[in-house]
Design an enzyme around this catalytic site. Structure first.
Site, short mmCIF file in Angstrom:
data_model
loop_
_atom_site.label_atom_id
_atom_site.label_comp_id
_atom_site.label_asym_id
_atom_site.label_seq_id
_atom_site.Cartn_x
_atom_site.Cartn_y
_atom_site.Cartn_z
N ARG A 160 0.22 6.53 7.66
CA ARG A 160 0.28 6.67 6.21
C ARG A 160 -0.23 8.03 5.76
O ARG A 160 0.13 8.53 4.71
CB ARG A 160 -0.57 5.58 5.53
N GLU A 216 7.65 2.49 -6.15
CA GLU A 216 7.76 2.02 -4.76
C GLU A 216 7.83 3.22 -3.82
O GLU A 216 8.27 4.30 -4.21
CB GLU A 216 9.05 1.19 -4.61
N LYS A 249 0.82 -1.20 0.00
CA LYS A 249 0.00 0.00 0.00
C LYS A 249 0.85 1.25 0.00
O LYS A 249 0.38 2.34 -0.29
CB LYS A 249 -0.88 0.04 1.26
N ASP A 305 14.47 -0.92 0.76
CA ASP A 305 15.27 -1.17 1.96
C ASP A 305 16.25 -2.31 1.63
O ASP A 305 17.29 -2.06 1.02
CB ASP A 305 14.27 -1.52 3.07
P1 IMP Z 1 12.55 -4.36 1.22
O1 IMP Z 1 12.01 -5.62 0.61
O2 IMP Z 1 13.39 -4.66 2.43
O3 IMP Z 1 13.28 -3.50 0.24
O4 IMP Z 1 11.33 -3.61 1.84
C1 IMP Z 1 10.61 -2.69 1.15
C2 IMP Z 1 9.34 -2.38 1.89
O5 IMP Z 1 9.55 -2.40 3.30
C3 IMP Z 1 8.84 -0.99 1.59
O6 IMP Z 1 8.00 -0.98 0.46
C4 IMP Z 1 8.12 -0.63 2.86
O7 IMP Z 1 6.79 -1.10 2.81
C5 IMP Z 1 8.88 -1.36 3.94
N1 IMP Z 1 9.85 -0.46 4.62
C6 IMP Z 1 11.18 -0.41 4.46
N2 IMP Z 1 11.76 0.54 5.22
C7 IMP Z 1 10.74 1.13 5.89
C8 IMP Z 1 10.67 2.23 6.83
O8 IMP Z 1 11.66 2.88 7.21
N3 IMP Z 1 9.42 2.54 7.29
C9 IMP Z 1 8.30 1.86 6.89
N4 IMP Z 1 8.32 0.86 6.00
C10 IMP Z 1 9.52 0.49 5.52
MG MG Z 2 5.76 -1.17 0.58
#
Ligand code: IMP
Ligand code: MG
Length: 178
Positions: A164, A98, A42, A102
């Site tokens: 959000r 996106e 979302k 992260d």
């Molecule tokens: P990844 O798979 O680790 O790259 O995670 C990506 C997803 O993790 C993002 O689309 C967010 O939904 C969530 N995310 C990563 N870092 C944060 C943060 O600092 N706050 C809130 N959600 C996060």
């Molecule tokens: Mg996300």
């Protein structure tokens, strides 16, 4: 809710300016083409809504819901598709939007998945990027801001499904996580 905020990283005005800048670049790069913008739900919803209004091209919009997070602040590494795309992306110029990258695990999975559906082109746009947290390399074509390894919320991005609707990007006070 706003009492939970420790500090505002990017104000509404700064976000607006950055989104306009990214939209102008996309408009230039995809000139003469139709673009399919895919939002990752979302979190990307609000960014996408603002961004597409700054893209002066014929744009189609679709959404996918994927999750590598439960309600905590740590990635589980397991990606689940909770809602797939409504339409085929075959032969289309696809831009994935996106909120934040992260570890990169979510996008890595989605990019592999989308590649197998034969789009004409495939690129990534993210509002925020935490490059130092990356576990798998991701080729990011458009990134708003690189941020340090800090948990942030707002402008579509949640902590435990809250915050959000903050119009800015912020960090939360430590007691919120207790
Ligand atoms: P990844 O798979 O680790 O790259 O995670 C990506 C997803 O993790 C993002 O689309 C967010 O939904 C969530 N995310 C990563 N870092 C944060 C943060 O600092 N706050 C809130 N959600 C996060
Ligand atoms: Mg996300």
């Amino acid at each position: 809710m706003r009492n939970d905020v420790k500090s505002v990283l990017y104000s509404e005005a700064v976000l607006n300016e950055k989104v306009a800048e990214i939209g102008a670049k996309i408009t230039e790069d995809y000139a003469g083409k139709d673009l399919l913008v895919i939002g990752v739900l979302k979190g990307a919803n609000i960014f996408l809504g603002d961004l597409v209004r700054k893209i002066e091209l014929p744009v189609q919009i679709d959404f996918i819901a994927a999750s590598s997070y439960g309600s905590s602040t740590e990635s589980s590494g397991v990606v689940r598709i909770m809602k797939d795309l409504d339409y085929s992306i075959e032969g289309k110029h696809v831009l994935i939007v996106e909120d934040i990258i992260d570890t990169g695990l979510t996008l890595h999975y989605l990019l592999d998945n989308f590649r197998s559906r034969n789009p004409e082109s495939l690129a990534v746009c993210t509002l925020l990027d935490k490059p130092e947290r990356r576990k798998v390399p991701i080729d990011v074509k458009y990134a708003g801001f690189d941020i340090p390894d800090e948990f942030i919320v707002g402008y579509g991005i949640d902590y435990a499904e809250k915050y959000r609707n903050l119009p800015y990007i912020a960090t939360l006070k430590p007691e919120v996580y207790e």
